[in-house]
Design an enzyme around this catalytic site. Sequence first.
Site, PDB file in Angstrom:
ATOM      1  N   HIS A   1     -19.429 -10.070 -13.469  1.00  0.00           N
ATOM      2  CA  HIS A   1     -18.885 -11.417 -13.694  1.00  0.00           C
ATOM      3  C   HIS A   1     -17.392 -11.383 -13.441  1.00  0.00           C
ATOM      4  O   HIS A   1     -16.737 -10.380 -13.753  1.00  0.00           O
ATOM      5  CB  HIS A   1     -19.161 -11.870 -15.142  1.00  0.00           C
ATOM      6  CG  HIS A   1     -19.073 -13.340 -15.315  1.00  0.00           C
ATOM      7  ND1 HIS A   1     -17.870 -13.990 -15.495  1.00  0.00           N
ATOM      8  CD2 HIS A   1     -20.030 -14.301 -15.294  1.00  0.00           C
ATOM      9  CE1 HIS A   1     -18.106 -15.286 -15.595  1.00  0.00           C
ATOM     10  NE2 HIS A   1     -19.406 -15.519 -15.468  1.00  0.00           N
TER      11      HIS A   1
ATOM     12  N   ASP B   1     -27.492 -14.876 -15.883  1.00  0.00           N
ATOM     13  CA  ASP B   1     -28.670 -14.994 -15.025  1.00  0.00           C
ATOM     14  C   ASP B   1     -29.649 -13.840 -15.186  1.00  0.00           C
ATOM     15  O   ASP B   1     -30.739 -13.882 -14.618  1.00  0.00           O
ATOM     16  CB  ASP B   1     -28.232 -15.079 -13.553  1.00  0.00           C
ATOM     17  CG  ASP B   1     -27.603 -16.424 -13.245  1.00  0.00           C
ATOM     18  OD1 ASP B   1     -28.066 -17.424 -13.811  1.00  0.00           O
ATOM     19  OD2 ASP B   1     -26.653 -16.476 -12.441  1.00  0.00           O
TER      20      ASP B   1
HETATM   21  N1  CMC Z   1     -23.664  -4.877  -8.616  1.00  0.00           N
HETATM   22  C1  CMC Z   1     -22.924  -3.851  -8.107  1.00  0.00           C
HETATM   23  N2  CMC Z   1     -21.590  -3.895  -8.004  1.00  0.00           N
HETATM   24  C2  CMC Z   1     -20.984  -4.985  -8.469  1.00  0.00           C
HETATM   25  C3  CMC Z   1     -21.666  -6.059  -9.022  1.00  0.00           C
HETATM   26  C4  CMC Z   1     -23.067  -5.986  -9.081  1.00  0.00           C
HETATM   27  N3  CMC Z   1     -23.797  -6.981  -9.570  1.00  0.00           N
HETATM   28  N4  CMC Z   1     -20.801  -7.012  -9.383  1.00  0.00           N
HETATM   29  C5  CMC Z   1     -19.592  -6.549  -9.065  1.00  0.00           C
HETATM   30  N5  CMC Z   1     -19.702  -5.327  -8.508  1.00  0.00           N
HETATM   31  C6  CMC Z   1     -18.597  -4.481  -8.010  1.00  0.00           C
HETATM   32  C7  CMC Z   1     -18.253  -4.958  -6.584  1.00  0.00           C
HETATM   33  O1  CMC Z   1     -19.015  -4.281  -5.611  1.00  0.00           O
HETATM   34  C8  CMC Z   1     -16.784  -4.663  -6.524  1.00  0.00           C
HETATM   35  O2  CMC Z   1     -16.632  -3.294  -6.272  1.00  0.00           O
HETATM   36  P1  CMC Z   1     -15.405  -2.769  -5.334  1.00  0.00           P
HETATM   37  O3  CMC Z   1     -14.167  -3.146  -6.098  1.00  0.00           O
HETATM   38  O4  CMC Z   1     -15.634  -1.321  -5.220  1.00  0.00           O
HETATM   39  O5  CMC Z   1     -15.511  -3.505  -4.038  1.00  0.00           O
HETATM   40  C9  CMC Z   1     -16.295  -4.916  -7.939  1.00  0.00           C
HETATM   41  O6  CMC Z   1     -17.438  -4.719  -8.788  1.00  0.00           O
HETATM   42  C10 CMC Z   1     -15.783  -6.335  -8.124  1.00  0.00           C
HETATM   43  O7  CMC Z   1     -16.804  -7.221  -7.697  1.00  0.00           O
HETATM   44  P2  CMC Z   1     -16.529  -8.594  -6.973  1.00  0.00           P
HETATM   45  O8  CMC Z   1     -17.755  -9.056  -6.270  1.00  0.00           O
HETATM   46  O9  CMC Z   1     -15.281  -8.479  -6.153  1.00  0.00           O
HETATM   47  O10 CMC Z   1     -16.241  -9.478  -8.245  1.00  0.00           O
HETATM   48  P3  CMC Z   1     -16.133 -11.023  -8.272  1.00  0.00           P
HETATM   49  O11 CMC Z   1     -15.423 -11.341  -9.506  1.00  0.00           O
HETATM   50  O12 CMC Z   1     -15.604 -11.542  -6.996  1.00  0.00           O
HETATM   51  O13 CMC Z   1     -17.664 -11.487  -8.330  1.00  0.00           O
HETATM   52  C11 CMC Z   1     -19.841 -11.883  -9.091  1.00  0.00           C
HETATM   53  C12 CMC Z   1     -18.354 -11.749  -9.487  1.00  0.00           C
HETATM   54  C13 CMC Z   1     -20.611 -12.490 -10.247  1.00  0.00           C
HETATM   55  C14 CMC Z   1     -19.976 -12.792  -7.877  1.00  0.00           C
HETATM   56  C15 CMC Z   1     -20.380 -10.465  -8.779  1.00  0.00           C
HETATM   57  O14 CMC Z   1     -20.336  -9.677  -9.936  1.00  0.00           O
HETATM   58  C16 CMC Z   1     -21.780 -10.510  -8.204  1.00  0.00           C
HETATM   59  O15 CMC Z   1     -21.938 -10.715  -6.990  1.00  0.00           O
HETATM   60  N6  CMC Z   1     -22.846 -10.311  -9.066  1.00  0.00           N
HETATM   61  C17 CMC Z   1     -24.214 -10.411  -8.598  1.00  0.00           C
HETATM   62  C18 CMC Z   1     -24.619 -11.868  -8.478  1.00  0.00           C
HETATM   63  C19 CMC Z   1     -24.795 -12.530  -9.822  1.00  0.00           C
HETATM   64  O16 CMC Z   1     -25.415 -11.998 -10.710  1.00  0.00           O
HETATM   65  N7  CMC Z   1     -24.250 -13.743  -9.938  1.00  0.00           N
HETATM   66  C20 CMC Z   1     -24.314 -14.543 -11.155  1.00  0.00           C
HETATM   67  C21 CMC Z   1     -22.976 -14.713 -11.745  1.00  0.00           C
HETATM   68  S1  CMC Z   1     -22.936 -15.281 -13.431  1.00  0.00           S
HETATM   69  C22 CMC Z   1     -23.619 -16.841 -13.480  1.00  0.00           C
HETATM   70  C23 CMC Z   1     -23.155 -17.779 -12.472  1.00  0.00           C
HETATM   71  O17 CMC Z   1     -21.988 -17.834 -12.119  1.00  0.00           O
HETATM   72  O18 CMC Z   1     -23.996 -18.562 -12.048  1.00  0.00           O
END
Ligand code: CMC
Length: 378
Positions: A261, A315
Amino acid sequence: MTVCEYKPGLEGIPAAQSSISYVDGQKGILEYRGIRIEELATKSTFLETAYLLIWGELPTKEELADFKAEIRYHRRIKYRIRDMMKCFPETGHPMDALQASAAALGLFYSKRALDNPAYIREAVVRLLAKIPTMVAAFQMMRKGNDPVRPNDDMDYATNFLYMLNEREPDPLAAQIFDVCLTLHAEHTINASTFSAMVTASTLTDPYAVVASAVGTLAGPLHGGANEEVIEMLEEIGSVENVRPYLDNCLQNKSKIMGFGHRVYKVKDPRAIILQNLAEQLFEKFGHDKYYDIAVEMERAVEEKLGHRGIYPNVDYYSGLVYRKLGIPTDLFTPVFAIARVAGWLAHWKEQLGENRIFRPTQIYTGSHEAPYVEIEQR
Ligand code: CMC
């Protein structure tokens, strides 16, 4: 004007002042209008919470009764909207159907009076009342059935499950569904809420505001993740496969759906409540083997990624709850939208109070004074 550092995804950049909700991502705290989510989940109902979010205060008994009565009165959708939805391809995603139908409401209620509190109230009531009906109607029609008419004797959550399955739900199922709606009602400036606020800032109508937010919520990085979690658990198939599956994801650098998140660096407080609701449902209606897979996956992810603040988000467990309630997988995100419309409308109303059109800047990385090359020379 000072030029700020560019932050991809606007991470950490305040885009508004708001008194609607608050998140502490380090401590795992979520509050709506200052009230902790755990308290609302146990003591409030979705409609009362929606009222709190939109009007800023808990309603009195009379205010709540009036609000509920207005919502009941406006639950039906016009025949022409139903007929329009009948023309949608049954293979289309219900989020696309919802986005189109929400926008279509604007065709019928087009008189815009954004400075009139009665207009604001009417729009709030219509959207809260009709969105569940439209979601359930598409579900019935894509199966070749007629939509089920809303039942005036049923409360909000009971009526939705009734319209979806053509039978009155078990009271525990309806009560748990209502809690799910409360948990999903609002969450500060997430992507879909920001989308709603940007659209609202142009002073367009609230149906366009909600339609744009629905489109944003649909993506797999946002509301769409709940569907992908179930698909992932099905693909894993057994508790034994959890760790090899996770190792494979980590090796391929693919995201594990339902984890991580932007704000929470601990387990999302809504995930904790949803996990508990799932367990209550399993106790009454039977276990789901995918829950065991989910728990093992949570354990494994915590071991490997917990130190980086990657924990279950809202989720992760919601899909398991919805499955037990008989909600099809591709309706999980529309159900999220049914709830989040409360938050979108709260931000719409707040935005109108001190509106300035959103118009950020960019850092131009292209060229200047480039020659126009004639097509023959390209
Ligand atoms: N699995 C593996 N690695 C992860 C995950 C994950 N679910 N989430 C974040 N990371 C890692 C990511 O690869 C990155 O690593 P690095 O710095 O080495 O590149 C680091 O953590 C930061 O991640 P990010 O994607 O840059 O973080 P963000 O704040 O831009 O994205 C997020 C947040 C929710 C989009 C992301 O955690 C994600 O894609 N999660 C999976 C999808 C998901 O479950 N979404 C629902 C979000 S909560 C409810 C909603 O908003 O609807």
